[in-house]
Design an enzyme around this catalytic site. Structure first.
Site, mmCIF file in Angstrom:
data_model
loop_
_atom_site.group_PDB
_atom_site.id
_atom_site.type_symbol
_atom_site.label_atom_id
_atom_site.label_comp_id
_atom_site.label_asym_id
_atom_site.label_seq_id
_atom_site.Cartn_x
_atom_site.Cartn_y
_atom_site.Cartn_z
ATOM 1 N N VAL A 208 -13.950 35.821 19.037
ATOM 2 C CA VAL A 208 -13.160 35.771 20.288
ATOM 3 C C VAL A 208 -11.835 35.192 20.074
ATOM 4 O O VAL A 208 -11.766 34.201 19.435
ATOM 5 C CB VAL A 208 -14.225 35.038 21.196
ATOM 6 C CG1 VAL A 208 -13.711 35.113 22.511
ATOM 7 C CG2 VAL A 208 -15.576 35.762 21.359
ATOM 8 N N CYS A 209 -10.856 35.492 20.744
ATOM 9 C CA CYS A 209 -9.669 35.158 20.717
ATOM 10 C C CYS A 209 -9.373 34.943 22.137
ATOM 11 O O CYS A 209 -10.216 34.894 23.135
ATOM 12 C CB CYS A 209 -8.517 35.533 20.136
ATOM 13 S SG CYS A 209 -8.268 37.429 20.547
ATOM 14 N N TYR A 210 -7.905 34.843 22.717
ATOM 15 C CA TYR A 210 -7.589 34.811 23.887
ATOM 16 C C TYR A 210 -7.690 36.271 24.567
ATOM 17 O O TYR A 210 -8.013 36.073 25.534
ATOM 18 C CB TYR A 210 -5.877 34.382 24.079
ATOM 19 C CG TYR A 210 -5.914 33.060 23.480
ATOM 20 C CD1 TYR A 210 -5.701 31.805 24.367
ATOM 21 C CD2 TYR A 210 -5.354 32.722 22.236
ATOM 22 C CE1 TYR A 210 -5.705 30.580 23.810
ATOM 23 C CE2 TYR A 210 -5.133 31.742 21.542
ATOM 24 C CZ TYR A 210 -5.396 30.545 22.515
ATOM 25 O OH TYR A 210 -5.137 29.132 21.917
#
Length: 110
Positions: free
Chosen positions: A64-66
């Site tokens: 998961v990132c932004y």
């Protein structure tokens, strides 16, 4: 063993998480502290080696990132490191938070 990762929607990521997948958040520590997927683990360039050393390489891994962009590069890296079942969350934490606001937590990385 797959040599590529899969991009998945929040609904698929949630199902994987509920079935025991490891969720890793690669955003900066401040963003993680302000909000992250419940049960996710924050990792960065300093902690990734220890994470990989202790991880089950055959267990599903959701990155998961932004917004789902940086997580694709990280997912490809995890494949190169020997993980066999890797996913990148499309839309990242921002989309997750809009779809599943009750499945988010705040606080520092453990």
């Amino acid at each position: 063993m797959s040599d590529t990762f899969q991009r998945i929607a929040p609904e698929q990521a949630r199902q994987l998480r509920e079935n025991g997948a490891q969720v890793v958040d690669i955003r900066d520590p401040q963003s993680y502290a302000l909000g992250h997927i419940s049960g996710s683990r924050h990792i960065d360039n300093h902690s990734v080696v220890d994470f990989i050393a202790a991880a089950d390489l055959d267990a599903p891994l959701v990155v998961v990132c932004y917004h789902g962009n940086s997580s694709q590069s990280a997912a490809a890296y995890f494949i190169q490191q020997g993980f066999s079942d890797v996913y990148s969350l499309d839309g990242g934490f921002e989309l997750w938070r809009s779809v599943y606001p009750a499945d988010t937590s705040t606080g520092e990385a453990e």
